[in-house]
Design a protein around this motif. Structure first.
Motif, PDB file in Angstrom:
ATOM      1  N   LEU A 198      -3.411   5.609  -0.538  1.00  0.00           N
ATOM      2  CA  LEU A 198      -4.318   6.515   0.164  1.00  0.00           C
ATOM      3  C   LEU A 198      -3.602   7.747   0.686  1.00  0.00           C
ATOM      4  O   LEU A 198      -2.480   7.662   1.172  1.00  0.00           O
ATOM      5  CB  LEU A 198      -5.039   5.812   1.314  1.00  0.00           C
ATOM      6  N   GLU A 199      -4.268   8.867   0.530  1.00  0.00           N
ATOM      7  CA  GLU A 199      -3.780  10.136   1.072  1.00  0.00           C
ATOM      8  C   GLU A 199      -4.953  11.118   1.098  1.00  0.00           C
ATOM      9  O   GLU A 199      -5.792  11.114   0.210  1.00  0.00           O
ATOM     10  CB  GLU A 199      -2.633  10.711   0.220  1.00  0.00           C
TER      11      GLU A 199
ATOM     12  N   THR B 100      -4.594  11.128  10.152  1.00  0.00           N
ATOM     13  CA  THR B 100      -3.975  10.012   9.427  1.00  0.00           C
ATOM     14  C   THR B 100      -3.131   9.123  10.339  1.00  0.00           C
ATOM     15  O   THR B 100      -3.070   7.909  10.140  1.00  0.00           O
ATOM     16  CB  THR B 100      -3.105  10.558   8.267  1.00  0.00           C
TER      17      THR B 100
ATOM     18  N   VAL C  42       0.841  -1.199   0.000  1.00  0.00           N
ATOM     19  CA  VAL C  42       0.000   0.000   0.000  1.00  0.00           C
ATOM     20  C   VAL C  42       0.873   1.246   0.000  1.00  0.00           C
ATOM     21  O   VAL C  42       1.714   1.435   0.891  1.00  0.00           O
ATOM     22  CB  VAL C  42      -0.948  -0.007   1.232  1.00  0.00           C
ATOM     23  N   GLN C  43       0.679   2.084  -1.017  1.00  0.00           N
ATOM     24  CA  GLN C  43       1.368   3.378  -1.105  1.00  0.00           C
ATOM     25  C   GLN C  43       0.606   4.345  -0.205  1.00  0.00           C
ATOM     26  O   GLN C  43      -0.633   4.399  -0.272  1.00  0.00           O
ATOM     27  CB  GLN C  43       1.340   3.905  -2.540  1.00  0.00           C
ATOM     28  N   VAL C  44       1.316   5.121   0.615  1.00  0.00           N
ATOM     29  CA  VAL C  44       0.619   6.044   1.507  1.00  0.00           C
ATOM     30  C   VAL C  44       1.190   7.448   1.402  1.00  0.00           C
ATOM     31  O   VAL C  44       2.366   7.631   1.110  1.00  0.00           O
ATOM     32  CB  VAL C  44       0.709   5.606   3.000  1.00  0.00           C
TER      33      VAL C  44
ATOM     34  N   ILE D  13       4.027  -1.202   3.502  1.00  0.00           N
ATOM     35  CA  ILE D  13       3.610   0.098   2.976  1.00  0.00           C
ATOM     36  C   ILE D  13       4.811   0.761   2.282  1.00  0.00           C
ATOM     37  O   ILE D  13       5.962   0.405   2.510  1.00  0.00           O
ATOM     38  CB  ILE D  13       3.051   1.024   4.077  1.00  0.00           C
TER      39      ILE D  13
ATOM     40  N   PHE E 232      -2.800   5.064  10.084  1.00  0.00           N
ATOM     41  CA  PHE E 232      -1.565   4.590   9.476  1.00  0.00           C
ATOM     42  C   PHE E 232      -1.061   3.348  10.228  1.00  0.00           C
ATOM     43  O   PHE E 232      -0.708   2.338   9.625  1.00  0.00           O
ATOM     44  CB  PHE E 232      -0.527   5.709   9.510  1.00  0.00           C
TER      45      PHE E 232
ATOM     46  N   ARG F  21       6.109   4.912   0.887  1.00  0.00           N
ATOM     47  CA  ARG F  21       5.876   6.352   0.805  1.00  0.00           C
ATOM     48  C   ARG F  21       6.799   6.892  -0.292  1.00  0.00           C
ATOM     49  O   ARG F  21       8.011   6.989  -0.097  1.00  0.00           O
ATOM     50  CB  ARG F  21       6.186   6.998   2.157  1.00  0.00           C
TER      51      ARG F  21
ATOM     52  N   TRP G 180     -12.039   8.729   1.522  1.00  0.00           N
ATOM     53  CA  TRP G 180     -11.851   8.038   2.802  1.00  0.00           C
ATOM     54  C   TRP G 180     -13.186   7.808   3.501  1.00  0.00           C
ATOM     55  O   TRP G 180     -13.368   6.809   4.167  1.00  0.00           O
ATOM     56  CB  TRP G 180     -10.945   8.870   3.734  1.00  0.00           C
TER      57      TRP G 180
ATOM     58  N   ASP H  57       2.208   7.223  -7.250  1.00  0.00           N
ATOM     59  CA  ASP H  57       1.502   6.235  -6.410  1.00  0.00           C
ATOM     60  C   ASP H  57       0.307   5.650  -7.166  1.00  0.00           C
ATOM     61  O   ASP H  57       0.094   4.437  -7.176  1.00  0.00           O
ATOM     62  CB  ASP H  57       1.003   6.884  -5.117  1.00  0.00           C
TER      63      ASP H  57
END
Ligand code: IPD
Length: 255
Positions: free
Chosen positions: A200-201, A164, A149-151, A178, A168, A180, A226, A187
């Motif tokens: 998610l961001e 967040t 998962v890209q965050v 994860i 997280f 970043r 979200w 992403d």
């Protein structure tokens, strides 16, 4: 001009800007906020992209991260001339040029070019997505425990960062791992071609995600916000996945 023809213009503009950015010498850096920077190269890249797009498509409007522009139009280009400015200015190779086209309020073209890896992601609505000309598709990872998962943490906005933080840690416990990256456009493309499974961001801007959203959707992915009922595109609250993980992740974000 057809959407396919416009997409080729976007690709040409992204590659031209990327070539210029890769050849840069020293450049000036200005602080927009304590941890938000703009370099001389962001501005030069946007000027170059704008010139290429609008000379090929004089009928269109333009909105860019650095120069602003038209808020809404029948046909509008939405451009982030360097997504991942912090990476770019420190010599990290992961940064992207992001060019989207919006027609009557709908995102219909996405082009993301990563000069550091020479990867060009491209999509036209209804026509699928490609990476360097070859079709791409999202992964089929359906179990969160197997997911990369890209965050993004919303690090520039204290209120968003506070929201967040707890999520997280819940997420790190639930997934395989994860990442970043520092570029929301990258992403979204990494989920589109299956090297990651979700991104998610919160609190990001249209120019950060507009192109990546088109590419991800065309590669078979799904973009939600979200919170249930919120519009991700209007709010910049992005919960994107291969389409198999949205519900599971949204449950964690709202627990
Ligand atoms: C940034 C990147 C980063 C995200 C930031 C964005 P910029 O874009 O997309 O991944 O976490 O919120 O602002 O400022 O480098 O164009």
């Amino acid at each position: 001009m057809t959407l396919e023809e416009k997409a080729r213009v976007a690709e040409r503009a992204a590659r031209a800007a990327g070539e210029m950015l890769e050849r840069h010498g020293t450049f000036q850096i200005r602080r927009k906020a304590e941890n938000d920077f703009v370099t001389e190269m962001d501005v030069k890249s946007e000027v170059m992209i704008r010139e290429i797009l609008l000379s090929a498509c004089p009928e269109d409007d333009f909105y860019g991260e650095e120069g602003g522009g038209s808020e809404a139009a029948a046909g509008r280009w939405i451009v982030d001339p360097i997504d991942g400015t912090a990476n770019f200015m420190r010599g990290q190779r992961l940064y992207a040029i992001s060019i989207a086209y919006e027609q009557d309020g709908e995102l219909v073209i996405g082009c993301v070019y990563c000069p550091g890896t020479d990867e060009l992601f491209s999509a036209v609505r209804g026509r699928g997505a490609t990476l360097n000309g070859k079709p791409i598709h999202v992964s089929n990872v359906a179990r969160l425990r197997d997911a990369i998962v890209q965050v993004g943490l919303g690090h520039r906005n204290p209120e968003i960062l506070r929201q967040t933080e707890p999520v997280f840690f819940d997420l790190v416990h639930a997934v395989s791992d994860i990442r970043r990256s520092g570029s929301a456009a990258y992403d979204l493309c990494s989920v589109a071609d299956g090297r990651a499974d979700a991104f998610l961001e919160q609190g990001i801007f249209l120019f950060d995600y507009a192109a990546g959203v088109v590419i991800l959707r065309e590669a078979g992915g799904r973009v939600d916000a979200w919170r249930p009922g919120m519009d991700p595109i209007a709010t910049g609250s992005i919960m994107a996945s291969n389409g198999l993980l949205n519900e599971t992740i949204i449950a964690i974000l709202n627990k």
